[in-house]
Design a protein around this motif. Structure first.
Motif, PDB file in Angstrom:
ATOM      1  N   TYR A 148       8.499   6.791  17.405  1.00  0.00           N
ATOM      2  CA  TYR A 148       9.157   7.722  18.312  1.00  0.00           C
ATOM      3  C   TYR A 148       8.180   8.633  19.045  1.00  0.00           C
ATOM      4  CZ  TYR A 148      13.316   6.174  15.867  1.00  0.00           C
ATOM      5  OH  TYR A 148      14.308   5.414  15.327  1.00  0.00           O
ATOM      6  N   GLU A 151       7.447   7.437  22.582  1.00  0.00           N
ATOM      7  CA  GLU A 151       8.595   7.700  23.451  1.00  0.00           C
ATOM      8  C   GLU A 151       8.669   9.189  23.794  1.00  0.00           C
ATOM      9  OE1 GLU A 151      13.445   7.274  23.378  1.00  0.00           O
ATOM     10  OE2 GLU A 151      12.266   5.965  22.087  1.00  0.00           O
ATOM     11  N   ALA A 152       8.400  10.038  22.814  1.00  0.00           N
ATOM     12  CA  ALA A 152       8.422  11.485  23.053  1.00  0.00           C
ATOM     13  C   ALA A 152       7.355  11.870  24.073  1.00  0.00           C
ATOM     14  CB  ALA A 152       8.207  12.241  21.745  1.00  0.00           C
ATOM     15  N   ASN A 196       5.967   9.962  26.394  1.00  0.00           N
ATOM     16  CA  ASN A 196       6.374   9.456  27.710  1.00  0.00           C
ATOM     17  C   ASN A 196       7.434  10.352  28.336  1.00  0.00           C
ATOM     18  OD1 ASN A 196       4.618   7.288  27.577  1.00  0.00           O
ATOM     19  ND2 ASN A 196       6.141   5.936  26.655  1.00  0.00           N
ATOM     20  N   THR A 197       8.380  10.830  27.535  1.00  0.00           N
ATOM     21  CA  THR A 197       9.434  11.713  28.033  1.00  0.00           C
ATOM     22  C   THR A 197       8.848  13.055  28.463  1.00  0.00           C
ATOM     23  OG1 THR A 197      11.049  10.649  26.587  1.00  0.00           O
ATOM     24  CG2 THR A 197      11.620  12.837  27.439  1.00  0.00           C
ATOM     25  N   ILE A 198       7.928  13.586  27.667  1.00  0.00           N
ATOM     26  CA  ILE A 198       7.291  14.869  28.010  1.00  0.00           C
ATOM     27  C   ILE A 198       6.505  14.732  29.308  1.00  0.00           C
ATOM     28  CG2 ILE A 198       5.525  16.523  27.309  1.00  0.00           C
ATOM     29  CD1 ILE A 198       6.478  15.942  24.375  1.00  0.00           C
ATOM     30  N   GLN A 201       6.994  12.643  31.742  1.00  0.00           N
ATOM     31  CA  GLN A 201       7.959  12.525  32.842  1.00  0.00           C
ATOM     32  C   GLN A 201       8.533  13.897  33.196  1.00  0.00           C
ATOM     33  OE1 GLN A 201      11.171   9.825  32.024  1.00  0.00           O
ATOM     34  NE2 GLN A 201      12.175  10.201  33.984  1.00  0.00           N
ATOM     35  N   GLU A 202       8.897  14.683  32.178  1.00  0.00           N
ATOM     36  CA  GLU A 202       9.442  16.023  32.425  1.00  0.00           C
ATOM     37  C   GLU A 202       8.393  16.950  33.034  1.00  0.00           C
ATOM     38  OE1 GLU A 202      12.664  17.172  32.208  1.00  0.00           O
ATOM     39  OE2 GLU A 202      13.002  15.014  31.995  1.00  0.00           O
TER      40      GLU A 202
END
Length: 167
Positions: free
Chosen positions: A17, A20-21, A23-25, A27-28
């Motif tokens: 995870y 994924e975390a 990549n999300t950070i 992107q944000e």
């Protein structure tokens, strides 16, 4: 503001995870760059690995602020503050002993700075309690109850650091 302490723990195991975390950070951070502050904190070597894990991450981080470890004297001051917050004070001999312990500990790669000082004071408080119970008498003073002595400060076990041999 998003503060992530020990951020490198997100990438300790591949494919879980954490990736994924991150990549999300990332992107944000890109989508909300005018409204978002992300602070990644951790030990320098581990943070370098963390930053290398995602190619887009390093380029989105504008500032890198290294913090030096506390000096032995600063750690003694921190210890005094921690003790004071618990209604305690450190004797002169206790401070001298702490100074030597901190000087040795600062040489270790896994040294924990302020956390290390807090842990020593917590152990010293337990040792003080045990010392006073064993010495139970009607002559225990308020000063005895509020003072940590050198006897209360446990000398940490010294373990040799092992180096990994790479083939």
């Amino acid at each position: 503001v998003l503060f992530i302490d020990e951020a490198y723990s997100l990438v300790e195991k591949d494919g879980l995870y954490g990736d994924e975390a991150i990549n999300t950070i990332v992107q944000e951070m890109e989508n909300n760059r005018d409204d978002m502050i992300v602070i990644f904190a951790g030990y320098p070597d581990e943070m370098e690995k963390f930053l290398n894990k995602n190619p887009g991450l390093r380029s989105r981080i504008a500032f890198h602020i290294p913090f030096e470890d506390y000096s032995s004297s600063e750690l003694c001051d921190i210890s005094k503050l921690i003790a004071k917050s618990r209604g305690l004070m450190l004797s002169y001999d206790a401070l001298n002993k702490l100074d030597g312990i901190f000087e040795t500990a600062r040489q270790k790669s896994d040294f924990g700075n302020g956390r290390y000082a807090r842990n020593i004071i917590e152990k010293a408080q337990m040792a003080q309690t045990n010392r006073l119970i064993k010495a139970y008498s009607e002559n225990i003073t308020d000063e005895d109850l509020s003072t940590l002595t050198a006897e209360d400060i446990e000398m940490p076990k010294i373990r040799k650091e092992t180096t990994k041999i790479k083939i």
